[in-house]
Design an enzyme around this catalytic site. Structure first.
Site, mmCIF file in Angstrom:
data_model
loop_
_atom_site.group_PDB
_atom_site.id
_atom_site.type_symbol
_atom_site.label_atom_id
_atom_site.label_comp_id
_atom_site.label_asym_id
_atom_site.label_seq_id
_atom_site.Cartn_x
_atom_site.Cartn_y
_atom_site.Cartn_z
ATOM 1 N N ASN A 205 -61.216 -16.044 89.228
ATOM 2 C CA ASN A 205 -61.169 -15.036 90.240
ATOM 3 C C ASN A 205 -59.765 -14.453 90.615
ATOM 4 O OD1 ASN A 205 -63.995 -15.285 89.784
ATOM 5 N ND2 ASN A 205 -64.456 -15.202 91.856
ATOM 6 N N HIS B 129 -59.056 -18.661 99.257
ATOM 7 C CA HIS B 129 -58.701 -16.957 99.125
ATOM 8 C C HIS B 129 -57.406 -16.654 99.702
ATOM 9 C CE1 HIS B 129 -63.112 -17.266 98.394
ATOM 10 N NE2 HIS B 129 -62.718 -16.435 97.317
ATOM 11 N N ASP C 29 -69.685 -10.074 94.124
ATOM 12 C CA ASP C 29 -68.789 -11.442 94.279
ATOM 13 C C ASP C 29 -69.048 -11.903 95.653
ATOM 14 O OD1 ASP C 29 -66.410 -12.841 94.070
ATOM 15 O OD2 ASP C 29 -65.026 -11.516 95.099
ATOM 16 N N ALA D 17 -57.785 -17.750 92.814
ATOM 17 C CA ALA D 17 -56.879 -18.224 91.691
ATOM 18 C C ALA D 17 -55.642 -17.376 91.755
ATOM 19 C CB ALA D 17 -57.928 -18.358 90.612
HETATM 20 P P1 13P Z 1 -57.831 -14.660 95.553
HETATM 21 O O1 13P Z 1 -57.556 -14.299 96.871
HETATM 22 O O2 13P Z 1 -56.761 -16.041 95.416
HETATM 23 O O3 13P Z 1 -57.245 -13.417 94.439
HETATM 24 O O4 13P Z 1 -59.199 -14.848 94.870
HETATM 25 C C1 13P Z 1 -60.226 -13.839 94.770
HETATM 26 C C2 13P Z 1 -61.576 -14.628 94.583
HETATM 27 O O5 13P Z 1 -61.785 -15.774 94.742
HETATM 28 C C3 13P Z 1 -62.441 -13.464 94.673
HETATM 29 O O6 13P Z 1 -63.848 -13.925 94.776
HETATM 30 O O1 G3H Z 2 -62.974 -13.608 97.530
HETATM 31 C C1 G3H Z 2 -62.966 -12.390 98.404
HETATM 32 C C2 G3H Z 2 -62.516 -11.342 97.546
HETATM 33 O O2 G3H Z 2 -61.063 -11.174 97.862
HETATM 34 C C3 G3H Z 2 -63.051 -9.990 98.153
HETATM 35 O O3 G3H Z 2 -62.345 -9.674 99.538
HETATM 36 O O4 G3H Z 2 -64.355 -9.495 101.216
HETATM 37 O O5 G3H Z 2 -62.118 -8.509 101.560
HETATM 38 O O6 G3H Z 2 -63.423 -7.581 99.779
HETATM 39 P P1 G3H Z 2 -63.154 -8.984 100.528
HETATM 40 ZN ZN ZN Z 3 -63.909 -15.830 95.838
#
Ligand code: 13P
Ligand code: G3H
Ligand code: ZN
Length: 307
Positions: free
Chosen positions: A253, A180, A82, A212
């Site tokens: 996501n 996010h 990710d 999302a």
């Molecule tokens: P959320 O913060 O809305 O759960 O989004 C997660 C995301 O886009 C991870 O790539």
């Molecule tokens: O889009 C980001 C995800 O929520 C992952 O978050 O970078 O804190 O692991 P993180």
């Molecule tokens: Zn993301």
């Protein structure tokens, strides 16, 4: 069954018009919760691992755990990077058996994003790994005041088409008003559904919605009942997610909703059982609420009973 690619899961979802959740993990309990939920709902699932998760738990530990969980499961599971920002991370993930990677160069100028993404596509496709990339920037629509600014930040459909043609990516993350985290909107939550439709008309590969999470009111309420402070937290309502899927989104996501669910479970358990110090007890309660949330998401996205 062995891990599958993101493309295998998403092409099927895209052709049948349902969404598939990509759920973030950082540890064993979240993985168990997601796989158990997906098995019970008979849904394919994508396990997402961020660079932060790799730093926290170690890429070998996470990839080994997910590979084993997939092999023991009877549903298709993809293991996906990710928001990969670094070439070394992408290479390391492929070496560690990830079946899919996201290269996120969305903060770079268009041509640079194309060049970086193309390099990753060349490497990944040579060994059967699929690739997601992103254009546009994730930012809540109401934070964008001027129309010109909106056009600069949200994904431009024509640019998206050119990007896909030039890079050969397998899935594209688009910016349509989500962001996010737990504080996505101050006023009325609103996605640019028309923009998704325009992109869908031009691009045939599966589209991805980041940011999302719904920031589920009942979960926030439960966490706050047991001491969390989450004033002003707001996410994407379920009906907007359904509209987004209808308009052409295939991968959704979710991280924040799982974090909030785990928090609620652990806080509740520790408050109600101040004498307990066995981590399996309070982590177990967190896991159960994450599992329930994943099941709710799977049913909302329509990926249940697809396996
Ligand atoms: P959320 O913060 O809305 O759960 O989004 C997660 C995301 O886009 C991870 O790539
Ligand atoms: O889009 C980001 C995800 O929520 C992952 O978050 O970078 O804190 O692991 P993180
Ligand atoms: Zn993301």
């Amino acid at each position: 069954m062995p891990l599958v690619t993101m493309k295998e899961i998403l092409d099927e979802a895209s052709s049948k018009g349902y969404g598939v959740g990509a759920f973030n993990i950082n540890n064993l309990e979240f993985l168990q919760a997601i796989i158990e939920a997906a098995e019970e709902e008979k849904s394919p699932v994508i396990i997402a691992v961020s660079e932060g998760a790799m730093k926290y738990a170690g890429i070998e530990f996470l990839s080994s755990m997910v590979r084993l969980a997939a092999e023991k499961a009877s549903i298709p599971v993809a293991l996906h990077v990710d928001h990969g920002k670094h070439w070394e991370v992408i290479v390391s993930a492929i070496r560690n058996g990830f079946t899919s990677v996201m290269i996120d160069a969305s903060d770079k100028p268009f041509d640079e994003n194309v060049a970086i993404t193309s390099k990753v596509v060349d490497l990944a496709h040579a060994i059967g790994v699929t690739v997601e990339a992103e254009i546009g920037r994730l930012k809540g629509i109401e934070d964008i005041v001027k129309v010109s600014e909106k056009e600069a930040i949200l994904t431009d459909p024509e640019e998206a088409k050119e990007f896909v043609d030039r890079t050969g990516v397998d899935a594209l993350a688009v910016a349509v008003g989500t962001s996010h985290g737990a504080y996505k909107f101050k006023g009325e939550p609103k996605l640019d559904i028309e923009r998704i439709k325009k992109i869908r008309d031009l691009i045939k590969i599966p589209l991805v919605l980041h940011g999302a999470s719904g920031v589920l009111p009942d979960i926030v309420e439960l966490a706050e009942k047991y001491g969390a402070k989450l004033g002003g937290a707001k996410g994407v309502p379920d009906d907007q997610i359904v509209e987004a899927i209808k308009a052409g989104i295939s991968k959704i996501n979710i991280d924040t909703d799982l974090r909030l669910s785990f928090l609620a479970g652990v806080r509740k358990f520790l408050t109600e059982h101040p004498e307990v110090f066995d981590p399996r007890k309070y982590l177990g309660e967190g896991k159960e609420i994450v599992k329930e949330t994943v099941k709710r998401k799977i049913r909302l996205f329509g990926s249940n009973n697809r396996v």
